[in-house]
Design a protein around this motif. Structure first.
Motif, mmCIF file in Angstrom:
data_model
loop_
_atom_site.group_PDB
_atom_site.id
_atom_site.type_symbol
_atom_site.label_atom_id
_atom_site.label_comp_id
_atom_site.label_asym_id
_atom_site.label_seq_id
_atom_site.Cartn_x
_atom_site.Cartn_y
_atom_site.Cartn_z
ATOM 1 N N SER A 175 45.443 27.918 40.308
ATOM 2 C CA SER A 175 45.640 29.358 40.043
ATOM 3 C C SER A 175 45.930 29.397 38.464
ATOM 4 C CB SER A 175 46.779 30.045 40.505
ATOM 5 O OG SER A 175 48.044 29.049 40.669
ATOM 6 N N GLU B 226 46.972 29.117 45.188
ATOM 7 C CA GLU B 226 48.288 28.819 44.442
ATOM 8 C C GLU B 226 48.562 27.412 44.477
ATOM 9 O OE1 GLU B 226 47.198 32.543 44.836
ATOM 10 O OE2 GLU B 226 47.761 31.524 46.614
ATOM 11 N N VAL C 38 41.458 41.170 46.733
ATOM 12 C CA VAL C 38 41.539 40.177 47.568
ATOM 13 C C VAL C 38 41.181 40.709 49.024
ATOM 14 C CG1 VAL C 38 43.724 38.693 48.718
ATOM 15 C CG2 VAL C 38 43.974 39.429 46.321
ATOM 16 N N TYR D 114 39.475 37.038 45.084
ATOM 17 C CA TYR D 114 39.752 35.932 46.143
ATOM 18 C C TYR D 114 39.155 36.475 47.575
ATOM 19 C CZ TYR D 114 43.350 34.182 43.027
ATOM 20 O OH TYR D 114 43.932 33.372 42.149
ATOM 21 N N SER E 204 53.224 32.670 40.681
ATOM 22 C CA SER E 204 52.028 32.917 41.404
ATOM 23 C C SER E 204 52.615 32.446 42.885
ATOM 24 C CB SER E 204 50.829 32.878 41.029
ATOM 25 O OG SER E 204 49.897 33.058 42.117
ATOM 26 N N VAL F 167 44.537 38.909 39.500
ATOM 27 C CA VAL F 167 43.425 39.010 40.368
ATOM 28 C C VAL F 167 43.773 40.327 41.235
ATOM 29 C CG1 VAL F 167 42.034 38.416 42.567
ATOM 30 C CG2 VAL F 167 42.731 36.913 40.245
ATOM 31 N N GLN G 280 50.198 37.374 49.374
ATOM 32 C CA GLN G 280 48.881 36.720 48.921
ATOM 33 C C GLN G 280 48.459 37.720 47.926
ATOM 34 O OE1 GLN G 280 46.914 33.791 48.991
ATOM 35 N NE2 GLN G 280 46.771 34.894 47.074
ATOM 36 N N ALA H 202 48.401 36.984 43.807
ATOM 37 C CA ALA H 202 46.999 36.914 42.948
ATOM 38 C C ALA H 202 47.185 37.903 41.921
ATOM 39 C CB ALA H 202 45.769 37.746 43.850
#
Length: 249
Positions: free
Chosen positions: A31, A27, A84, A46, A200, A81, A72, A76
């Motif tokens: 990102s 981030e 992760v 990720y 994010s 995303v 997190q 994401a």
């Protein structure tokens, strides 16, 4: 002497794997670029070496790790995303060596990316001379990622990945892109993903509360906007996320 203009990042790829040490590293690092890539239909995963459990002095690691993992995943999701993964190395004392290279190589074999992304692996942040000293975790994970991109394609390095985990060698990594480098060579237009990059980073609520007394949105916007504007003169006037690109093929 004027710094050279930055080349656009390659876009003829489908899958990327981003490998960093801690929650929030991506981030702070790139990102806005990730948001633009996922908008274009690219698949980004990720991979975090640790859960960042040693990152907040007022919260014990056993409580902090799960909390930062949740933040997190939420972070994401803001940039598109959904995958992760966490390797479970101990935050603050991540060691460069075969164990870390093996874990990252295994992830590369599983996900088969053409592009691997990591964070500055050098000793300092900022200027090559007179910059801020980096952390052992960042140095270890960045270096191990650069090495693991080659390890993943060699069946005789970590042969147990094939014999025990069934992971076939993957020699399809075409580039490793290092975000946060003091010597970037390529860049991505940050404009389409900048607002989402701010949101994010804001998902790391608990970390930001102890990091700064500023309003979280003001802090995130100021930091990220300032970073991408620094490279604009070298990228046609566009706010940019810079990468040092290491071709592999």
């Amino acid at each position: 002497m004027t710094d050279p203009q930055l080349e656009p990042m390659p876009d003829d790829w489908e899958r990327a794997l981003a490998v960093v040490a801690h929650p929030d590293d991506l981030e702070y690092g790139c990102s806005a670029a990730v948001a633009g890539w996922t908008d274009a239909g690219k698949d980004v995963t990720y991979l975090l070496a640790s859960r960042g459990e040693a990152g907040i002095d007022t919260i014990a690691p056993v409580e902090c790790g799960p909390l930062r993992e949740r933040e997190q995943r939420a972070s994401a999701a803001v940039v598109g995303v959904s995958a992760v993964e966490f390797l479970g190395h101990r935050d603050g004392v991540i060691e460069y060596g075969p164990a870390l290279r093996r874990d990252i190589a295994a992830a590369i074999r599983r996900h088969r990316p053409e592009l691997v992304i990591t964070l500055n692996h050098r000793d300092t942040w900022g200027p090559v001379v007179g910059g801020w000293w980096s952390t052992p975790d960042h140095r270890a994970v960045g270096r191990a990622t650069l090495d693991a991109a080659g390890d993943a394609g060699n069946r005789w390095i970590f042969p147990e990945l094939l014999t025990e985990q069934g992971l076939q060698p993957w020699n399809g990594v075409r580039w490793v892109a290092v975000a946060g480098s003091s010597t970037p060579t390529h860049a991505v237009d940050a404009t389409p993903g900048l607002e989402r990059s701010v949101r994010s980073l804001m998902e790391h609520h608990t970390y930001l509360e102890v990091l700064t007394d500023k309003d979280p949105e003001d802090y995130c916007r100021e930091f990220l906007t300032g970073n991408v504007r620094q490279l604009a003169p070298r990228f046609g006037g566009l706010p940019a996320v810079g990468f040092e690109l290491f071709p592999r093929q």
